[in-house]
Design an enzyme around this catalytic site. Sequence first.
Site, PDB file in Angstrom:
ATOM      1  N   GLY A 225      53.975 -13.373   3.070  1.00  0.00           N
ATOM      2  CA  GLY A 225      53.383 -13.428   1.736  1.00  0.00           C
ATOM      3  C   GLY A 225      54.329 -13.363   0.559  1.00  0.00           C
ATOM      4  O   GLY A 225      53.890 -13.577  -0.575  1.00  0.00           O
ATOM      5  N   PRO A 260      57.439 -13.819   7.383  1.00  0.00           N
ATOM      6  CA  PRO A 260      57.596 -14.718   6.239  1.00  0.00           C
ATOM      7  C   PRO A 260      57.519 -16.186   6.641  1.00  0.00           C
ATOM      8  O   PRO A 260      58.024 -16.580   7.694  1.00  0.00           O
ATOM      9  CB  PRO A 260      59.005 -14.389   5.734  1.00  0.00           C
ATOM     10  CG  PRO A 260      59.736 -13.976   6.973  1.00  0.00           C
ATOM     11  CD  PRO A 260      58.735 -13.308   7.872  1.00  0.00           C
ATOM     12  N   GLY A 261      56.864 -16.972   5.841  1.00  0.00           N
ATOM     13  CA  GLY A 261      56.861 -18.412   6.037  1.00  0.00           C
ATOM     14  C   GLY A 261      57.446 -19.036   4.779  1.00  0.00           C
ATOM     15  O   GLY A 261      58.613 -19.460   4.742  1.00  0.00           O
ATOM     16  N   ARG A 262      56.636 -19.033   3.747  1.00  0.00           N
ATOM     17  CA  ARG A 262      57.012 -19.682   2.490  1.00  0.00           C
ATOM     18  C   ARG A 262      58.385 -19.214   1.974  1.00  0.00           C
ATOM     19  O   ARG A 262      59.201 -20.025   1.543  1.00  0.00           O
ATOM     20  CB  ARG A 262      55.956 -19.353   1.435  1.00  0.00           C
ATOM     21  CG  ARG A 262      56.064 -20.177   0.170  1.00  0.00           C
ATOM     22  CD  ARG A 262      55.095 -19.672  -0.895  1.00  0.00           C
ATOM     23  NE  ARG A 262      53.796 -19.362  -0.420  1.00  0.00           N
ATOM     24  CZ  ARG A 262      52.739 -20.181  -0.503  1.00  0.00           C
ATOM     25  NH1 ARG A 262      52.869 -21.362  -1.050  1.00  0.00           N
ATOM     26  NH2 ARG A 262      51.563 -19.806  -0.039  1.00  0.00           N
ATOM     27  N   ARG A 298      48.949 -29.643  -1.162  1.00  0.00           N
ATOM     28  CA  ARG A 298      48.856 -28.450  -2.019  1.00  0.00           C
ATOM     29  C   ARG A 298      48.374 -28.731  -3.445  1.00  0.00           C
ATOM     30  O   ARG A 298      47.516 -28.000  -3.959  1.00  0.00           O
ATOM     31  CB  ARG A 298      50.201 -27.697  -2.055  1.00  0.00           C
ATOM     32  CG  ARG A 298      50.701 -27.278  -0.665  1.00  0.00           C
ATOM     33  CD  ARG A 298      51.851 -26.279  -0.708  1.00  0.00           C
ATOM     34  NE  ARG A 298      51.386 -24.981  -1.122  1.00  0.00           N
ATOM     35  CZ  ARG A 298      51.577 -24.469  -2.314  1.00  0.00           C
ATOM     36  NH1 ARG A 298      52.267 -25.138  -3.224  1.00  0.00           N
ATOM     37  NH2 ARG A 298      51.093 -23.296  -2.617  1.00  0.00           N
ATOM     38  N   TYR A 302      44.911 -26.755  -3.959  1.00  0.00           N
ATOM     39  CA  TYR A 302      45.018 -25.503  -4.722  1.00  0.00           C
ATOM     40  C   TYR A 302      45.307 -25.727  -6.201  1.00  0.00           C
ATOM     41  O   TYR A 302      45.470 -24.768  -6.949  1.00  0.00           O
ATOM     42  CB  TYR A 302      46.156 -24.627  -4.188  1.00  0.00           C
ATOM     43  CG  TYR A 302      46.185 -24.439  -2.694  1.00  0.00           C
ATOM     44  CD1 TYR A 302      45.164 -23.762  -2.036  1.00  0.00           C
ATOM     45  CD2 TYR A 302      47.241 -24.928  -1.934  1.00  0.00           C
ATOM     46  CE1 TYR A 302      45.197 -23.580  -0.670  1.00  0.00           C
ATOM     47  CE2 TYR A 302      47.280 -24.751  -0.568  1.00  0.00           C
ATOM     48  CZ  TYR A 302      46.255 -24.079   0.061  1.00  0.00           C
ATOM     49  OH  TYR A 302      46.302 -23.907   1.412  1.00  0.00           O
ATOM     50  N   CYS A 331      42.074 -43.110  -1.342  1.00  0.00           N
ATOM     51  CA  CYS A 331      40.823 -43.386  -2.059  1.00  0.00           C
ATOM     52  C   CYS A 331      40.062 -42.116  -2.374  1.00  0.00           C
ATOM     53  O   CYS A 331      38.990 -41.864  -1.814  1.00  0.00           O
ATOM     54  CB  CYS A 331      39.973 -44.336  -1.226  1.00  0.00           C
ATOM     55  SG  CYS A 331      40.838 -45.870  -0.947  1.00  0.00           S
ATOM     56  N   GLU A 332      40.626 -41.289  -3.218  1.00  0.00           N
ATOM     57  CA  GLU A 332      40.007 -40.046  -3.672  1.00  0.00           C
ATOM     58  C   GLU A 332      40.567 -39.766  -5.057  1.00  0.00           C
ATOM     59  O   GLU A 332      41.789 -39.837  -5.249  1.00  0.00           O
ATOM     60  CB  GLU A 332      40.441 -38.855  -2.796  1.00  0.00           C
ATOM     61  CG  GLU A 332      40.142 -38.958  -1.343  1.00  0.00           C
ATOM     62  CD  GLU A 332      38.905 -38.168  -0.925  1.00  0.00           C
ATOM     63  OE1 GLU A 332      38.288 -37.484  -1.772  1.00  0.00           O
ATOM     64  OE2 GLU A 332      38.547 -38.276   0.253  1.00  0.00           O
ATOM     65  N   TYR A 361      54.118 -25.421   4.017  1.00  0.00           N
ATOM     66  CA  TYR A 361      52.747 -25.935   3.896  1.00  0.00           C
ATOM     67  C   TYR A 361      52.739 -27.344   3.298  1.00  0.00           C
ATOM     68  O   TYR A 361      51.833 -27.704   2.563  1.00  0.00           O
ATOM     69  CB  TYR A 361      51.874 -24.959   3.078  1.00  0.00           C
ATOM     70  CG  TYR A 361      51.956 -23.550   3.603  1.00  0.00           C
ATOM     71  CD1 TYR A 361      51.361 -23.224   4.817  1.00  0.00           C
ATOM     72  CD2 TYR A 361      52.671 -22.557   2.934  1.00  0.00           C
ATOM     73  CE1 TYR A 361      51.463 -21.936   5.336  1.00  0.00           C
ATOM     74  CE2 TYR A 361      52.776 -21.271   3.449  1.00  0.00           C
ATOM     75  CZ  TYR A 361      52.168 -20.969   4.645  1.00  0.00           C
ATOM     76  OH  TYR A 361      52.278 -19.699   5.167  1.00  0.00           O
TER      77      TYR A 361
HETATM   78  N1  LLP Z   1      51.142 -13.849   8.411  1.00  0.00           N
HETATM   79  C1  LLP Z   1      49.816 -14.131   8.346  1.00  0.00           C
HETATM   80  C2  LLP Z   1      48.882 -13.330   9.129  1.00  0.00           C
HETATM   81  C3  LLP Z   1      49.365 -15.176   7.530  1.00  0.00           C
HETATM   82  O1  LLP Z   1      48.065 -15.426   7.455  1.00  0.00           O
HETATM   83  C4  LLP Z   1      50.303 -15.946   6.793  1.00  0.00           C
HETATM   84  C5  LLP Z   1      49.878 -17.062   5.954  1.00  0.00           C
HETATM   85  C6  LLP Z   1      51.664 -15.617   6.900  1.00  0.00           C
HETATM   86  C7  LLP Z   1      52.043 -14.555   7.712  1.00  0.00           C
HETATM   87  C8  LLP Z   1      52.729 -16.357   6.155  1.00  0.00           C
HETATM   88  O2  LLP Z   1      52.558 -16.231   4.800  1.00  0.00           O
HETATM   89  P1  LLP Z   1      53.717 -16.721   3.789  1.00  0.00           P
HETATM   90  O3  LLP Z   1      54.890 -15.825   4.019  1.00  0.00           O
HETATM   91  O4  LLP Z   1      54.023 -18.116   4.096  1.00  0.00           O
HETATM   92  O5  LLP Z   1      53.130 -16.540   2.454  1.00  0.00           O
HETATM   93  N2  LLP Z   1      48.491 -23.201   2.793  1.00  0.00           N
HETATM   94  C9  LLP Z   1      48.682 -22.181   1.785  1.00  0.00           C
HETATM   95  C10 LLP Z   1      49.204 -20.897   2.350  1.00  0.00           C
HETATM   96  C11 LLP Z   1      48.343 -20.317   3.460  1.00  0.00           C
HETATM   97  C12 LLP Z   1      48.912 -19.046   4.022  1.00  0.00           C
HETATM   98  C13 LLP Z   1      48.153 -18.592   5.209  1.00  0.00           C
HETATM   99  N3  LLP Z   1      48.663 -17.421   5.853  1.00  0.00           N
HETATM  100  C14 LLP Z   1      49.586 -22.757   0.707  1.00  0.00           C
HETATM  101  O6  LLP Z   1      50.000 -23.911   0.806  1.00  0.00           O
HETATM  102  O7  LLP Z   1      49.866 -22.094  -0.268  1.00  0.00           O
END
Ligand code: LLP
Length: 405
Positions: A225, A260-262, A298, A302, A331-332, A361
Amino acid sequence: MINFKNLVEKYGSPLYIYDFNHFNERFAELRKAFRGNKLLIAYAVKSNSNLSVIKNFAKLGGGADCVSIGEVKRALKAGIEKYRIIFSGVGKSDNEIREAIERDILFINIESEAEMLRIENVAKNLGREARISVRVNPNIDPQTHPYISTGLHENKFGVDIETSKRIYIYAKRSEWLKPVGLHFHIGSQLTKLSPIRDSAEKIGNLLRHLKSLEIDIKFFDVGGGIGVKYCDEVTISPKDYAEAILSVLGNLDVTIILEPGRFLVANGGYFLTSVLYEKKNGNKRFIVVDGAMNDLLRPSLYGAFHDIEFISNKDIDLSEKSSADIVGPICESGDFLAKNRDVPVAISHGDIFVVKSAGAYGFSMSSNYNTRGRVAEIALENGVDRIIRDRETFEDLIALEDKYI
Ligand code: LLP
Protein backbone atom coordinates in the site's frame (compact mmCIF):
# COMPACT_ATOMS: atom_id res chain seq x y z
CA MET A 1 18.09 8.96 -19.95
CA ILE A 2 16.07 6.25 -21.63
CA ASN A 3 15.97 6.50 -25.42
CA PHE A 4 12.24 5.94 -25.92
CA LYS A 5 12.38 6.71 -29.63
CA ASN A 6 14.89 3.92 -30.26
CA LEU A 7 12.85 1.48 -28.22
CA VAL A 8 9.71 2.18 -30.27
CA GLU A 9 11.72 1.82 -33.48
CA LYS A 10 13.12 -1.49 -32.31
CA TYR A 11 10.05 -3.08 -30.69
CA GLY A 12 7.06 -1.23 -32.17
CA SER A 13 4.22 0.65 -30.48
CA PRO A 14 2.49 0.54 -28.03
CA LEU A 15 4.99 -0.85 -25.55
CA TYR A 16 5.69 -1.28 -21.85
CA ILE A 17 9.22 -0.53 -20.63
CA TYR A 18 10.47 -1.50 -17.16
CA ASP A 19 13.61 -0.10 -15.60
CA PHE A 20 14.91 -3.00 -13.50
CA ASN A 21 17.61 -0.84 -11.92
CA HIS A 22 14.87 1.36 -10.50
CA PHE A 23 13.02 -1.73 -9.17
CA ASN A 24 16.21 -2.86 -7.45
CA GLU A 25 16.79 0.54 -5.87
CA ARG A 26 13.28 0.59 -4.44
CA PHE A 27 13.71 -2.92 -3.04
CA ALA A 28 17.01 -1.93 -1.43
CA GLU A 29 15.45 1.22 0.04
CA LEU A 30 12.76 -0.79 1.82
CA ARG A 31 15.20 -3.38 3.05
CA LYS A 32 17.48 -0.67 4.39
CA ALA A 33 14.62 1.01 6.28
CA PHE A 34 13.96 -2.20 8.22
CA ARG A 35 17.62 -3.12 8.68
CA GLY A 36 18.37 -5.11 11.82
CA ASN A 37 14.91 -6.72 11.91
CA LYS A 38 13.70 -10.04 10.58
CA LEU A 39 12.06 -9.08 7.31
CA LEU A 40 10.42 -10.67 4.28
CA ILE A 41 9.59 -8.43 1.33
CA ALA A 42 6.80 -10.35 -0.41
CA TYR A 43 6.33 -8.65 -3.76
CA ALA A 44 2.64 -8.19 -4.64
CA VAL A 45 2.61 -10.16 -7.88
CA LYS A 46 -0.68 -8.63 -9.03
CA SER A 47 0.96 -5.26 -9.57
CA ASN A 48 3.15 -6.58 -12.38
CA SER A 49 3.06 -10.31 -12.97
CA ASN A 50 5.64 -10.65 -15.73
CA LEU A 51 7.82 -13.69 -14.95
CA SER A 52 11.05 -11.76 -15.54
CA VAL A 53 9.94 -9.03 -13.13
CA ILE A 54 9.13 -11.63 -10.45
CA LYS A 55 12.42 -13.42 -11.17
CA ASN A 56 14.26 -10.18 -10.62
CA PHE A 57 12.76 -9.90 -7.11
CA ALA A 58 13.49 -13.58 -6.49
CA LYS A 59 17.17 -12.88 -7.18
CA LEU A 60 17.10 -10.12 -4.57
CA GLY A 61 15.77 -12.58 -1.98
CA GLY A 62 12.17 -11.40 -2.20
CA GLY A 63 9.04 -13.41 -1.56
CA ALA A 64 5.64 -13.17 -3.22
CA ASP A 65 2.20 -12.07 -2.13
CA CYS A 66 -0.26 -13.92 -4.38
CA VAL A 67 -4.02 -13.69 -4.79
CA SER A 68 -4.70 -16.71 -6.99
CA ILE A 69 -3.11 -20.09 -7.49
CA GLY A 70 -2.05 -18.76 -10.89
CA GLU A 71 0.04 -16.12 -9.17
CA VAL A 72 1.46 -18.74 -6.78
CA LYS A 73 2.53 -20.79 -9.80
CA ARG A 74 4.04 -17.74 -11.47
CA ALA A 75 6.04 -17.00 -8.31
CA LEU A 76 7.32 -20.58 -8.08
CA LYS A 77 8.13 -20.65 -11.79
CA ALA A 78 10.08 -17.42 -11.48
CA GLY A 79 12.20 -18.90 -8.71
CA ILE A 80 10.65 -17.54 -5.51
CA GLU A 81 11.26 -20.00 -2.68
CA LYS A 82 8.06 -21.73 -1.55
CA TYR A 83 8.65 -20.68 2.06
CA ARG A 84 8.51 -17.05 0.92
CA ILE A 85 5.09 -17.29 -0.75
CA ILE A 86 1.81 -16.12 0.78
CA PHE A 87 -1.63 -16.78 -0.65
CA SER A 88 -4.34 -14.18 0.11
CA GLY A 89 -7.72 -13.27 -1.37
CA VAL A 90 -11.38 -13.23 -0.31
CA GLY A 91 -12.53 -16.09 -2.52
CA LYS A 92 -10.19 -19.05 -2.81
CA SER A 93 -11.66 -22.18 -4.38
CA ASP A 94 -11.13 -25.67 -2.92
CA ASN A 95 -8.79 -26.49 -5.78
CA GLU A 96 -6.70 -23.42 -5.09
CA ILE A 97 -6.55 -24.22 -1.37
CA ARG A 98 -5.57 -27.81 -2.10
CA GLU A 99 -2.79 -26.82 -4.44
CA ALA A 100 -1.47 -24.19 -2.04
CA ILE A 101 -1.25 -26.77 0.76
CA GLU A 102 0.35 -29.34 -1.53
CA ARG A 103 2.92 -26.83 -2.71
CA ASP A 104 3.80 -26.17 0.94
CA ILE A 105 3.90 -22.37 0.73
CA LEU A 106 4.57 -20.20 3.80
CA PHE A 107 0.91 -19.67 4.72
CA ILE A 108 -2.61 -19.11 3.46
CA ASN A 109 -4.34 -15.93 4.58
CA ILE A 110 -7.85 -16.58 5.90
CA GLU A 111 -10.47 -13.96 5.07
CA SER A 112 -13.61 -15.42 6.73
CA GLU A 113 -14.70 -18.08 9.25
CA ALA A 114 -16.35 -20.00 6.41
CA GLU A 115 -13.06 -20.08 4.55
CA MET A 116 -11.25 -21.34 7.64
CA LEU A 117 -13.59 -24.34 7.79
CA ARG A 118 -13.03 -25.10 4.13
CA ILE A 119 -9.25 -24.88 4.53
CA GLU A 120 -9.47 -27.22 7.51
CA ASN A 121 -11.55 -29.64 5.48
CA VAL A 122 -9.20 -29.61 2.50
CA ALA A 123 -6.18 -30.04 4.79
CA LYS A 124 -7.85 -32.96 6.55
CA ASN A 125 -8.63 -34.67 3.24
CA LEU A 126 -5.00 -34.26 2.21
CA GLY A 127 -3.79 -35.45 5.60
CA ARG A 128 -1.57 -32.38 5.84
CA GLU A 129 -1.51 -29.45 8.23
CA ALA A 130 -2.19 -26.02 6.67
CA ARG A 131 -0.22 -23.04 7.93
CA ILE A 132 -2.54 -20.06 8.16
CA SER A 133 -2.68 -16.39 8.94
CA VAL A 134 -5.78 -14.25 9.42
CA ARG A 135 -6.40 -11.04 7.52
CA VAL A 136 -7.79 -8.65 10.10
CA ASN A 137 -9.77 -5.64 9.01
CA PRO A 138 -8.92 -2.87 11.48
CA ASN A 139 -11.79 -0.62 10.35
CA ILE A 140 -9.52 2.36 9.73
CA ASP A 141 -10.02 4.77 6.85
CA PRO A 142 -6.88 4.65 4.70
CA GLN A 143 -7.84 7.94 2.99
CA THR A 144 -7.34 6.72 -0.54
CA HIS A 145 -9.50 6.10 -3.64
CA PRO A 146 -12.65 4.13 -2.59
CA TYR A 147 -11.94 1.38 -5.16
CA ILE A 148 -8.58 0.63 -3.58
CA SER A 149 -9.56 1.07 0.07
CA THR A 150 -9.70 -2.26 1.88
CA GLY A 151 -9.40 -1.57 5.60
CA LEU A 152 -12.95 -0.51 6.49
CA HIS A 153 -15.72 -2.84 7.61
CA GLU A 154 -17.70 -1.66 4.59
CA ASN A 155 -15.02 -3.27 2.37
CA LYS A 156 -15.23 -6.99 1.66
CA PHE A 157 -11.76 -7.78 2.97
CA GLY A 158 -10.65 -9.54 6.14
CA VAL A 159 -12.49 -10.16 9.40
CA ASP A 160 -13.05 -7.94 12.44
CA ILE A 161 -10.86 -8.32 15.51
CA GLU A 162 -13.35 -10.35 17.54
CA THR A 163 -13.92 -12.80 14.69
CA SER A 164 -10.18 -13.14 14.21
CA LYS A 165 -9.78 -14.15 17.86
CA ARG A 166 -12.37 -16.89 17.39
CA ILE A 167 -10.56 -18.10 14.27
CA TYR A 168 -7.18 -18.22 16.02
CA ILE A 169 -8.58 -20.11 19.03
CA TYR A 170 -10.33 -22.60 16.76
CA ALA A 171 -7.23 -22.99 14.57
CA LYS A 172 -4.96 -23.57 17.56
CA ARG A 173 -7.17 -26.45 18.65
CA SER A 174 -7.54 -27.90 15.16
CA GLU A 175 -5.36 -30.81 14.18
CA TRP A 176 -5.23 -29.51 10.60
CA LEU A 177 -4.60 -25.78 11.00
CA LYS A 178 -1.49 -24.09 12.31
CA PRO A 179 -1.76 -20.34 12.93
CA VAL A 180 1.60 -18.72 12.20
CA GLY A 181 0.79 -15.22 10.90
CA LEU A 182 -1.28 -12.11 11.48
CA HIS A 183 -2.10 -9.89 8.54
CA PHE A 184 -3.66 -6.57 7.68
CA HIS A 185 -3.72 -4.44 4.54
CA ILE A 186 -5.83 -1.29 4.56
CA GLY A 187 -5.52 -0.07 1.01
CA SER A 188 -3.30 0.92 -1.85
CA GLN A 189 -1.64 4.19 -2.89
CA LEU A 190 -1.50 5.30 0.75
CA THR A 191 0.08 8.72 1.15
CA LYS A 192 -0.66 9.28 4.83
CA LEU A 193 1.19 7.50 7.57
CA SER A 194 -1.35 7.87 10.37
CA PRO A 195 -3.85 5.23 9.13
CA ILE A 196 -0.96 2.75 8.83
CA ARG A 197 0.34 3.62 12.29
CA ASP A 198 -3.16 3.36 13.82
CA SER A 199 -3.78 0.01 12.14
CA ALA A 200 -0.39 -1.36 13.17
CA GLU A 201 -1.13 -0.31 16.74
CA LYS A 202 -4.53 -2.00 16.77
CA ILE A 203 -3.22 -5.18 15.18
CA GLY A 204 -0.07 -5.05 17.33
CA ASN A 205 -2.30 -5.17 20.42
CA LEU A 206 -4.09 -8.14 18.95
CA LEU A 207 -0.70 -9.80 18.42
CA ARG A 208 0.15 -9.34 22.11
CA HIS A 209 -3.22 -10.77 23.07
CA LEU A 210 -2.69 -13.83 20.86
CA LYS A 211 0.78 -14.38 22.28
CA SER A 212 -0.75 -14.26 25.78
CA LEU A 213 -3.05 -17.09 24.66
CA GLU A 214 0.06 -19.00 23.60
CA ILE A 215 -0.83 -18.73 19.96
CA ASP A 216 2.59 -18.64 18.42
CA ILE A 217 2.43 -15.92 15.77
CA LYS A 218 5.73 -15.77 13.94
CA PHE A 219 4.85 -13.38 11.09
CA PHE A 220 3.45 -9.88 11.38
CA ASP A 221 2.28 -9.10 7.85
CA VAL A 222 1.59 -5.41 7.36
CA GLY A 223 0.43 -5.72 3.74
CA GLY A 224 1.39 -3.35 0.96
CA GLY A 225 0.00 0.00 0.00
CA ILE A 226 2.85 2.51 0.21
CA GLY A 227 1.91 5.23 -2.26
CA VAL A 228 4.06 6.63 -5.05
CA LYS A 229 4.28 9.95 -6.79
CA TYR A 230 2.16 10.15 -9.94
CA CYS A 231 1.80 13.92 -9.89
CA ASP A 232 2.50 16.13 -6.90
CA GLU A 233 1.61 13.71 -4.09
CA VAL A 234 3.66 13.90 -0.93
CA THR A 235 4.35 10.25 -0.17
CA ILE A 236 5.46 8.21 2.83
CA SER A 237 9.19 7.62 3.17
CA PRO A 238 10.30 4.02 3.78
CA LYS A 239 12.15 5.25 6.86
CA ASP A 240 9.02 6.76 8.47
CA TYR A 241 7.01 3.73 7.42
CA ALA A 242 9.47 1.38 9.09
CA GLU A 243 9.65 3.51 12.23
CA ALA A 244 5.85 3.51 12.58
CA ILE A 245 5.70 -0.28 12.39
CA LEU A 246 8.78 -0.98 14.47
CA SER A 247 7.67 1.34 17.26
CA VAL A 248 4.43 -0.63 17.59
CA LEU A 249 6.21 -3.97 17.73
CA GLY A 250 8.72 -2.99 20.42
CA ASN A 251 10.70 -6.09 21.32
CA LEU A 252 8.16 -8.66 20.12
CA ASP A 253 9.95 -11.48 18.34
CA VAL A 254 8.30 -11.68 14.92
CA THR A 255 9.34 -11.57 11.28
CA ILE A 256 7.85 -8.54 9.58
CA ILE A 257 6.33 -9.20 6.17
CA LEU A 258 5.78 -6.37 3.69
CA GLU A 259 3.67 -6.85 0.55
CA PRO A 260 4.65 -3.92 -1.64
CA GLY A 261 3.61 -3.83 -5.27
CA ARG A 262 3.20 -0.30 -6.52
CA PHE A 263 6.10 1.07 -4.44
CA LEU A 264 8.52 -1.33 -6.12
CA VAL A 265 7.40 -1.15 -9.73
CA ALA A 266 5.14 1.83 -10.51
CA ASN A 267 7.66 4.60 -11.11
CA GLY A 268 10.07 2.38 -13.04
CA GLY A 269 7.48 1.55 -15.71
CA TYR A 270 6.61 3.48 -18.88
CA PHE A 271 3.83 2.94 -21.35
CA LEU A 272 4.82 4.16 -24.81
CA THR A 273 2.15 4.97 -27.34
CA SER A 274 2.26 6.74 -30.70
CA VAL A 275 0.08 9.45 -32.18
CA LEU A 276 -2.31 8.28 -34.89
CA TYR A 277 -4.40 11.36 -35.60
CA GLU A 278 -5.52 14.66 -34.25
CA LYS A 279 -9.13 15.79 -34.53
CA LYS A 280 -11.49 18.44 -33.27
CA ASN A 281 -15.16 18.03 -32.34
CA GLY A 282 -16.32 21.62 -32.17
CA ASN A 283 -13.72 23.28 -29.98
CA LYS A 284 -12.64 20.09 -28.27
CA ARG A 285 -9.20 18.82 -29.24
CA PHE A 286 -8.54 15.06 -29.30
CA ILE A 287 -5.27 13.26 -29.89
CA VAL A 288 -5.96 9.69 -30.94
CA VAL A 289 -3.10 7.36 -30.00
CA ASP A 290 -2.52 3.65 -30.63
CA GLY A 291 -2.59 2.77 -26.89
CA ALA A 292 -5.94 2.39 -25.15
CA MET A 293 -7.83 1.48 -22.01
CA ASN A 294 -7.30 -2.22 -22.69
CA ASP A 295 -3.54 -1.58 -22.37
CA LEU A 296 -3.64 0.83 -19.41
CA LEU A 297 -6.94 0.87 -17.57
CA ARG A 298 -6.12 3.08 -14.60
CA PRO A 299 -7.20 6.44 -16.10
CA SER A 300 -10.55 5.01 -17.23
CA LEU A 301 -11.26 2.98 -14.10
CA TYR A 302 -10.04 5.28 -11.35
CA GLY A 303 -9.69 8.60 -13.13
CA ALA A 304 -6.00 8.08 -12.33
CA PHE A 305 -3.47 10.70 -13.40
CA HIS A 306 -0.30 9.63 -15.21
CA ASP A 307 2.24 12.22 -16.24
CA ILE A 308 2.93 12.19 -19.99
CA GLU A 309 6.06 13.28 -21.84
CA PHE A 310 5.85 14.19 -25.53
CA ILE A 311 8.62 13.18 -27.91
CA SER A 312 8.79 14.04 -31.59
CA ASN A 313 10.81 12.56 -34.43
CA LYS A 314 10.69 15.89 -36.23
CA ASP A 315 12.50 19.08 -35.52
CA ILE A 316 9.52 20.95 -34.09
CA ASP A 317 8.78 23.33 -31.24
CA LEU A 318 7.11 21.39 -28.42
CA SER A 319 6.77 24.36 -26.11
CA GLU A 320 3.47 25.78 -27.38
CA LYS A 321 0.65 23.69 -25.94
CA SER A 322 -3.11 23.54 -25.84
CA SER A 323 -5.57 21.44 -23.92
CA ALA A 324 -6.58 18.06 -25.38
CA ASP A 325 -7.94 14.67 -24.42
CA ILE A 326 -5.58 11.81 -25.23
CA VAL A 327 -7.78 8.93 -26.33
CA GLY A 328 -7.37 5.41 -27.68
CA PRO A 329 -9.07 3.59 -30.56
CA ILE A 330 -11.50 1.59 -28.34
CA CYS A 331 -15.23 2.03 -28.87
CA GLU A 332 -15.98 3.54 -25.47
CA SER A 333 -16.16 7.17 -24.44
CA GLY A 334 -14.38 6.05 -21.26
CA ASP A 335 -11.33 5.13 -23.32
CA PHE A 336 -8.78 7.81 -22.50
CA LEU A 337 -5.27 8.04 -21.13
CA ALA A 338 -5.58 11.69 -20.11
CA LYS A 339 -8.21 14.41 -20.12
CA ASN A 340 -7.70 18.13 -20.58
CA ARG A 341 -3.93 17.75 -20.74
CA ASP A 342 -1.63 20.40 -22.21
CA VAL A 343 -0.33 18.80 -25.40
CA PRO A 344 2.14 20.43 -27.83
CA VAL A 345 0.29 22.05 -30.73
CA ALA A 346 2.83 20.79 -33.26
CA ILE A 347 2.70 17.08 -32.53
CA SER A 348 1.57 14.85 -35.37
CA HIS A 349 1.36 11.28 -36.64
CA GLY A 350 4.14 9.04 -35.32
CA ASP A 351 5.18 11.21 -32.39
CA ILE A 352 5.57 9.33 -29.12
CA PHE A 353 3.78 9.83 -25.82
CA VAL A 354 5.53 8.41 -22.77
CA VAL A 355 2.97 7.62 -20.09
CA LYS A 356 4.91 7.54 -16.85
CA SER A 357 4.62 5.54 -13.62
CA ALA A 358 2.90 2.74 -15.52
CA GLY A 359 4.88 -0.18 -14.06
CA ALA A 360 2.21 -1.16 -11.51
CA TYR A 361 -1.32 -2.27 -12.43
CA GLY A 362 -0.59 -1.42 -16.05
CA PHE A 363 0.06 -4.52 -18.11
CA SER A 364 -1.31 -6.75 -15.34
CA MET A 365 -4.76 -5.17 -15.73
CA SER A 366 -4.68 -5.15 -19.51
CA SER A 367 -7.13 -7.11 -21.63
CA ASN A 368 -7.91 -8.11 -25.19
CA TYR A 369 -11.00 -5.94 -25.45
CA ASN A 370 -11.80 -5.04 -29.07
CA THR A 371 -9.57 -7.98 -30.10
CA ARG A 372 -6.45 -6.01 -29.44
CA GLY A 373 -3.36 -8.08 -28.74
CA ARG A 374 -1.59 -7.20 -25.53
CA VAL A 375 1.57 -5.21 -26.12
CA ALA A 376 5.19 -6.28 -25.75
CA GLU A 377 7.08 -5.77 -22.50
CA ILE A 378 10.72 -4.71 -22.41
CA ALA A 379 13.21 -4.81 -19.54
CA LEU A 380 15.98 -2.26 -19.24
CA GLU A 381 18.94 -3.21 -17.11
CA ASN A 382 22.27 -1.44 -16.90
CA GLY A 383 21.48 0.36 -20.15
CA VAL A 384 20.66 -2.86 -22.02
CA ASP A 385 17.15 -3.56 -23.32
CA ARG A 386 15.62 -7.01 -23.78
CA ILE A 387 12.15 -8.29 -24.57
CA ILE A 388 10.41 -10.12 -21.71
CA ARG A 389 7.00 -10.71 -23.32
CA ASP A 390 6.13 -10.90 -27.00
CA ARG A 391 3.44 -8.75 -28.50
CA GLU A 392 0.32 -10.90 -28.88
CA THR A 393 -0.67 -11.79 -32.42
CA PHE A 394 -4.13 -12.36 -33.86
CA GLU A 395 -3.39 -16.10 -33.80
CA ASP A 396 -2.68 -15.91 -30.06
CA LEU A 397 -6.04 -14.23 -29.51
CA ILE A 398 -8.09 -16.86 -31.29
CA ALA A 399 -6.07 -19.92 -30.31
CA LEU A 400 -8.61 -21.23 -27.79
CA GLU A 401 -11.65 -20.66 -30.04
CA ASP A 402 -10.45 -21.45 -33.51
CA LYS A 403 -10.91 -25.20 -33.18
CA TYR A 404 -14.65 -24.82 -32.44
CA ILE A 405 -15.79 -23.18 -35.65
N1 LLP B 1 -1.38 -6.91 -0.29
C1 LLP B 1 -2.73 -7.02 -0.47
C2 LLP B 1 -3.48 -7.91 0.40
C3 LLP B 1 -3.36 -6.27 -1.47
O1 LLP B 1 -4.67 -6.37 -1.62
C4 LLP B 1 -2.59 -5.42 -2.31
C5 LLP B 1 -3.20 -4.65 -3.38
C6 LLP B 1 -1.20 -5.35 -2.08
C7 LLP B 1 -0.64 -6.10 -1.06
C8 LLP B 1 -0.30 -4.48 -2.90
O2 LLP B 1 -0.64 -3.15 -2.75
P1 LLP B 1 0.34 -2.00 -3.32
O3 LLP B 1 1.60 -2.08 -2.52
O4 LLP B 1 0.57 -2.27 -4.74
O5 LLP B 1 -0.40 -0.76 -3.09
N2 LLP B 1 -5.46 -1.72 -9.37
C9 LLP B 1 -5.32 -0.69 -8.36
C10 LLP B 1 -4.63 -1.18 -7.13
C11 LLP B 1 -5.29 -2.39 -6.49
C12 LLP B 1 -4.56 -2.87 -5.27
C13 LLP B 1 -5.12 -4.14 -4.77
N3 LLP B 1 -4.44 -4.71 -3.64
C14 LLP B 1 -4.61 0.50 -9.00
O6 LLP B 1 -4.28 0.45 -10.18
O7 LLP B 1 -4.41 1.50 -8.36
